[in-house]
Scaffold this motif. Structure first.
Motif, PDB file in Angstrom:
ATOM      1  N   LEU A   1      35.442  40.948  47.678  1.00  0.00           N
ATOM      2  CA  LEU A   1      34.766  41.193  46.404  1.00  0.00           C
ATOM      3  C   LEU A   1      35.027  40.033  45.456  1.00  0.00           C
ATOM      4  CD1 LEU A   1      33.090  43.053  44.580  1.00  0.00           C
ATOM      5  CD2 LEU A   1      35.232  44.216  43.971  1.00  0.00           C
TER       6      LEU A   1
ATOM      7  N   ASP B   1      26.314  43.446  40.009  1.00  0.00           N
ATOM      8  CA  ASP B   1      27.719  43.584  39.647  1.00  0.00           C
ATOM      9  C   ASP B   1      28.627  42.674  40.461  1.00  0.00           C
ATOM     10  OD1 ASP B   1      27.188  45.604  37.714  1.00  0.00           O
ATOM     11  OD2 ASP B   1      27.061  47.098  39.322  1.00  0.00           O
ATOM     12  N   GLY B   2      28.031  41.844  41.321  1.00  0.00           N
ATOM     13  CA  GLY B   2      28.808  40.910  42.122  1.00  0.00           C
ATOM     14  C   GLY B   2      29.346  41.482  43.424  1.00  0.00           C
ATOM     15  N   TRP B   3      28.874  42.661  43.815  1.00  0.00           N
ATOM     16  CA  TRP B   3      29.324  43.284  45.061  1.00  0.00           C
ATOM     17  C   TRP B   3      28.467  42.769  46.215  1.00  0.00           C
ATOM     18  CZ3 TRP B   3      32.900  47.563  45.785  1.00  0.00           C
ATOM     19  CH2 TRP B   3      33.647  47.840  44.626  1.00  0.00           C
TER      20      TRP B   3
ATOM     21  N   GLN C   1      36.955  39.752  42.793  1.00  0.00           N
ATOM     22  CA  GLN C   1      37.076  40.028  41.362  1.00  0.00           C
ATOM     23  C   GLN C   1      38.505  40.338  40.950  1.00  0.00           C
ATOM     24  OE1 GLN C   1      34.203  43.082  40.387  1.00  0.00           O
ATOM     25  NE2 GLN C   1      32.486  41.801  41.010  1.00  0.00           N
TER      26      GLN C   1
ATOM     27  N   ARG D   1      42.318  45.420  40.433  1.00  0.00           N
ATOM     28  CA  ARG D   1      42.052  46.304  39.291  1.00  0.00           C
ATOM     29  C   ARG D   1      41.996  47.725  39.795  1.00  0.00           C
ATOM     30  NH1 ARG D   1      36.160  47.313  38.995  1.00  0.00           N
ATOM     31  NH2 ARG D   1      35.088  45.876  40.381  1.00  0.00           N
TER      32      ARG D   1
END
Length: 114
Positions: A40, A78-80, A42, A45
Motif C-alpha cells: 500500500l 485513495d492510492g490502493w 502509506q 496506521r
C-alpha cells in the motif's frame, strides 16, 4: 526448494520478523498483512477490519503476480492498488497451498525488502 528447506527458511523469516517487531512469531496471516501494508505504501496506521482483509488480498495478489497469475491494474483514488487475475490459479492441495504461499512470502522478503 524442498519442503524441509521451505520450512527452515520460513522459521528463519518468522524469527527475523518477530525480532524486528519485538513480537511473537508471525503466522501466514500476519505476514500477508505486513506485505499488504508495504505494498500500500502509506505507512503504518490504524486499519479497519475490512481494510485489513483488503491488505491481505493485496498481498496475495502481489505474491501471485510473482508467478504470473495477477497483474497490477493501477491505483484507485485513495492510492490502493487493484489487481486483475490474468491466469487461473491451479487447485492446490492444502499442503501445496501452504508450501506455495510460504515460498512466495520468503521470496518476497528476500527480493522486495532486502
Amino acid at each position: 526448494m524442498t519442503p524441509a528447506e521451505i520450512n527452515k527458511k520460513w522459521s528463519e523469516l518468522q524469527d527475523r520478523i518477530a525480532q524486528d517487531f519485538d513480537s511473537d512469531k508471525p503466522d501466514v496471516k500476519v505476514m500477508l498483512f505486513l506485505i499488504g501494508v508495504q505494498e500500500l505504501g502509506q505507512g503504518p496506521r490504524k486499519f479497519s477490519k475490512r481494510q485489513k482483509e483488503e491488505l491481505m488480498h493485496i498481498a496475495n495478489c502481489k505474491l501471485f503476480s510473482m508467478m504470473g497469475f495477477y497483474e497490477l491494474e493501477g491505483l484507485d483514488q485513495d492510492g490502493w492498488p487493484h489487481w486483475k487475475l490474468v491466469q487461473v490459479i491451479p487447485n492446490y492441495t492444502l499442503l501445496e497451498q501452504e508450501m506455495v504461499i510460504k515460498t512466495l512470502i520468503i521470496n518476497y522478503f528476500e527480493e522486495e525488502i532486502n
